[in-house]
Every structure is written in structure tokens, then in C-alpha cells.
Design a protein around this motif. Structure first.
Motif, PDB file in Angstrom:
ATOM      1  N   UNK A  82      24.915  53.987  -1.141  1.00  0.00           N
ATOM      2  CA  UNK A  82      24.214  54.952  -2.006  1.00  0.00           C
ATOM      3  C   UNK A  82      24.306  56.372  -1.449  1.00  0.00           C
ATOM      4  N   UNK A  83      24.412  56.529  -0.135  1.00  0.00           N
ATOM      5  CA  UNK A  83      24.577  57.854   0.468  1.00  0.00           C
ATOM      6  C   UNK A  83      26.038  58.301   0.321  1.00  0.00           C
ATOM      7  N   UNK A  84      26.983  57.384   0.535  1.00  0.00           N
ATOM      8  CA  UNK A  84      28.416  57.708   0.402  1.00  0.00           C
ATOM      9  C   UNK A  84      28.756  58.121  -1.026  1.00  0.00           C
ATOM     10  N   UNK A  85      28.122  57.470  -2.029  1.00  0.00           N
ATOM     11  CA  UNK A  85      28.427  57.754  -3.442  1.00  0.00           C
ATOM     12  C   UNK A  85      28.093  59.191  -3.834  1.00  0.00           C
ATOM     13  N   UNK A  86      27.268  59.874  -3.051  1.00  0.00           N
ATOM     14  CA  UNK A  86      26.915  61.255  -3.360  1.00  0.00           C
ATOM     15  C   UNK A  86      28.038  62.224  -2.991  1.00  0.00           C
ATOM     16  N   UNK A  87      29.078  61.701  -2.319  1.00  0.00           N
ATOM     17  CA  UNK A  87      30.163  62.554  -1.843  1.00  0.00           C
ATOM     18  C   UNK A  87      31.513  62.017  -2.271  1.00  0.00           C
ATOM     19  N   UNK A  88      32.473  62.935  -2.375  1.00  0.00           N
ATOM     20  CA  UNK A  88      33.856  62.568  -2.663  1.00  0.00           C
ATOM     21  C   UNK A  88      34.670  62.838  -1.396  1.00  0.00           C
ATOM     22  N   UNK A  89      35.422  61.827  -0.949  1.00  0.00           N
ATOM     23  CA  UNK A  89      36.257  61.959   0.247  1.00  0.00           C
ATOM     24  C   UNK A  89      37.530  62.703  -0.133  1.00  0.00           C
ATOM     25  N   UNK A  90      37.793  63.841   0.524  1.00  0.00           N
ATOM     26  CA  UNK A  90      39.003  64.613   0.263  1.00  0.00           C
ATOM     27  C   UNK A  90      40.085  64.337   1.309  1.00  0.00           C
ATOM     28  N   UNK A  91      39.643  64.092   2.544  1.00  0.00           N
ATOM     29  CA  UNK A  91      40.603  63.883   3.626  1.00  0.00           C
ATOM     30  C   UNK A  91      39.889  63.159   4.768  1.00  0.00           C
ATOM     31  N   UNK A  92      40.626  62.240   5.430  1.00  0.00           N
ATOM     32  CA  UNK A  92      40.061  61.551   6.591  1.00  0.00           C
ATOM     33  C   UNK A  92      41.178  61.177   7.554  1.00  0.00           C
ATOM     34  N   UNK A  93      40.899  61.305   8.836  1.00  0.00           N
ATOM     35  CA  UNK A  93      41.770  60.784   9.895  1.00  0.00           C
ATOM     36  C   UNK A  93      40.857  60.293  11.019  1.00  0.00           C
ATOM     37  N   UNK A  94      41.401  59.980  12.167  1.00  0.00           N
ATOM     38  CA  UNK A  94      40.589  59.403  13.249  1.00  0.00           C
ATOM     39  C   UNK A  94      39.469  60.322  13.728  1.00  0.00           C
ATOM     40  N   UNK A  95      39.697  61.621  13.700  1.00  0.00           N
ATOM     41  CA  UNK A  95      38.751  62.557  14.304  1.00  0.00           C
ATOM     42  C   UNK A  95      38.062  63.496  13.318  1.00  0.00           C
ATOM     43  N   UNK A  96      38.358  63.375  12.027  1.00  0.00           N
ATOM     44  CA  UNK A  96      37.726  64.299  11.088  1.00  0.00           C
ATOM     45  C   UNK A  96      37.720  63.722   9.674  1.00  0.00           C
ATOM     46  N   UNK A  97      36.838  64.302   8.887  1.00  0.00           N
ATOM     47  CA  UNK A  97      36.836  64.014   7.446  1.00  0.00           C
ATOM     48  C   UNK A  97      36.351  65.257   6.715  1.00  0.00           C
ATOM     49  N   UNK A  98      36.844  65.391   5.483  1.00  0.00           N
ATOM     50  CA  UNK A  98      36.452  66.497   4.622  1.00  0.00           C
ATOM     51  C   UNK A  98      35.881  65.889   3.350  1.00  0.00           C
ATOM     52  N   UNK A  99      34.651  66.316   3.003  1.00  0.00           N
ATOM     53  CA  UNK A  99      33.941  65.781   1.847  1.00  0.00           C
ATOM     54  C   UNK A  99      33.532  66.938   0.944  1.00  0.00           C
ATOM     55  N   UNK A 100      33.226  66.577  -0.312  1.00  0.00           N
ATOM     56  CA  UNK A 100      32.551  67.484  -1.215  1.00  0.00           C
ATOM     57  C   UNK A 100      31.571  66.668  -2.028  1.00  0.00           C
ATOM     58  N   UNK A 101      30.624  67.323  -2.618  1.00  0.00           N
ATOM     59  CA  UNK A 101      29.666  66.599  -3.452  1.00  0.00           C
ATOM     60  C   UNK A 101      30.411  65.951  -4.605  1.00  0.00           C
ATOM     61  N   UNK A 102      29.991  64.741  -4.967  1.00  0.00           N
ATOM     62  CA  UNK A 102      30.645  64.014  -6.062  1.00  0.00           C
ATOM     63  C   UNK A 102      30.443  64.782  -7.366  1.00  0.00           C
ATOM     64  N   UNK A 103      31.429  64.732  -8.252  1.00  0.00           N
ATOM     65  CA  UNK A 103      31.433  65.526  -9.488  1.00  0.00           C
ATOM     66  C   UNK A 103      30.217  65.222 -10.359  1.00  0.00           C
ATOM     67  N   UNK A 104      29.824  63.972 -10.474  1.00  0.00           N
ATOM     68  CA  UNK A 104      28.697  63.606 -11.324  1.00  0.00           C
ATOM     69  C   UNK A 104      27.412  64.236 -10.785  1.00  0.00           C
ATOM     70  N   UNK A 105      27.352  64.459  -9.491  1.00  0.00           N
ATOM     71  CA  UNK A 105      26.142  64.975  -8.893  1.00  0.00           C
ATOM     72  C   UNK A 105      26.119  66.501  -8.888  1.00  0.00           C
ATOM     73  N   UNK A 106      27.277  67.161  -9.072  1.00  0.00           N
ATOM     74  CA  UNK A 106      27.316  68.607  -9.061  1.00  0.00           C
ATOM     75  C   UNK A 106      26.545  69.217 -10.216  1.00  0.00           C
ATOM     76  N   UNK A 107      26.533  68.547 -11.355  1.00  0.00           N
ATOM     77  CA  UNK A 107      25.878  69.060 -12.548  1.00  0.00           C
ATOM     78  C   UNK A 107      24.373  69.059 -12.403  1.00  0.00           C
ATOM     79  N   UNK A 108      23.816  68.240 -11.513  1.00  0.00           N
ATOM     80  CA  UNK A 108      22.354  68.157 -11.362  1.00  0.00           C
ATOM     81  C   UNK A 108      21.740  69.407 -10.883  1.00  0.00           C
TER      82      UNK A 108
END
Length: 174
Positions: free
Chosen positions: A148-174
Motif C-alpha cells: 500500500x505504501x509502494x502503490x503511492x509511487x511509480x518506479x522510474x529507475x532502480x539499481x543496486x545502490x539507488x532508485x528514482x521514484x515519483x508519485x503515482x499518476x492516480x495520486x497526483x490529482x488528489x
């Protein structure tokens, strides 16, 4: 007669001084030789000490390398994988506000996750960064976050030492 005594005394004194000086001259080279021998022995002792110190340092270094090799041979498979990926992980979240509840939930779950030793959160210009020191890699850390916490974000990039996220599109409108 007095003069004869004076000359005899003077002659005796000169003879004594000459003999004494000759004895000192023969003793001086002996003393010099002994001093030279002591110097040579001191140099040998110093050289032996330096060689011993070098040998000890080399032995310690070789022992450290041997221990590392033995540790890698006998470590468990799980331990090896964790040791390779252990370190800092940076999580960047784009287009988020500082007081966003979803960001705070993510930070709480990640900072309390198993294997996380240190966690910190930074914010600048609509971008948040979460930095953690963790035994796991970024993918394993992300998988440990509740769905439920992961669903609030969209994964843009991930590797062993980093990840890049943004808020999920459905949640941006709120």
C-alpha cells in the motif's frame, strides 16, 4: 754538581715522557679498533632490526589477505550477497512536497526496515532524497516496503545502490 743533577733529572724526565707517549700511541690504535668494531656491531644490529620489522609487516599484510580469502571461501551464500551490496542507497522522489504523507510513510517504513542502520531525509526544490545505509540492495529494500505504501509511487529507475521514484499518476490529482 747541582747542574749535573738538574741535567740528569731533566734527562730522566724526558725519557719517561717519551716512553709514556710511545705507550699511549700503541694503545690509541687498539682503542680506535675497538670503537670501530663496536660501530660495526651496532650497524649490524640496526640492519637486523630493520629486516625483522619489514618481515613482520609483510607477515601481517599476508595474514590479513589470507583471512579475507578464507572468509570469502567459507562464508554462506546469503552472507556473501549481503556483503557485496552492503552500503549506501539513495532514493530520489521527484515532484513531491516536504509534508506529503506518502513521502513520510515511505521514509518511516524504509528507516525501520530490517537491515537499515542509518536513514536520513533531505528536501530541495520539489525533490526529496532518502539516504540509507543498508545490508540489502535497493531492489530488496523496495520489496520490503508494504504494497500500500509502494502503490503511492511509480518506479522510474532502480539499481543496486539507488532508485528514482515519483508519485503515482492516480495520486497526483488528489
Amino acid at each position: 754538581m747541582k747542574t749535573l743533577r738538574k741535567y740528569t733529572l731533566l734527562l730522566t724526565l724526558l725519557t719517561f715522557c717519551t716512553v709514556n707517549a710511545q705507550q699511549k700511541k700503541t694503545e690509541e690504535p687498539k682503542v680506535i679498533k675497538e670503537v670501530d668494531q663496536v660501530d660495526k656491531k651496532a650497524e649490524e644490529v640496526n640492519e637486523t632490526t630493520n629486516n625483522t620489522n619489514t618481515a613482520i609487516k609483510n607477515t601481517v599484510e599476508n595474514s590479513k589477505e589470507t583471512l579475507k580469502t578464507i572468509g570469502s571461501l567459507f562464508g554462506s551464500g546469503k552472507g556473501k550477497a549481503n556483503k557485496k551490496s552492503k552500503g549506501a542507497i539513495k532514493i530520489d522522489i521527484k515532484e513531491v512536497t516536504y509534508d506529503d504523507e506518502r513521502l513520510n510513510n515511505l521514509y518511516t517504513h524504509i528507516s525501520n526496515a530490517k537491515g537499515v542502520k542509518k536513514a536520513s531525509k533531505n528536501f530541495s526544490n520539489g525533490k526529496a532524497s532518502i539516504n540509507v545505509v543498508c545490508k540489502e540492495n535497493a531492489d530488496t529494500l523496495w520489496d520490503g516496503v508494504p504494497k500500500n505504501v509502494r502503490n503511492a509511487f511509480k518506479m522510474l529507475q532502480i539499481d543496486d545502490k539507488s532508485m528514482v521514484l515519483e508519485l503515482a499518476a492516480a495520486q497526483l490529482a488528489d
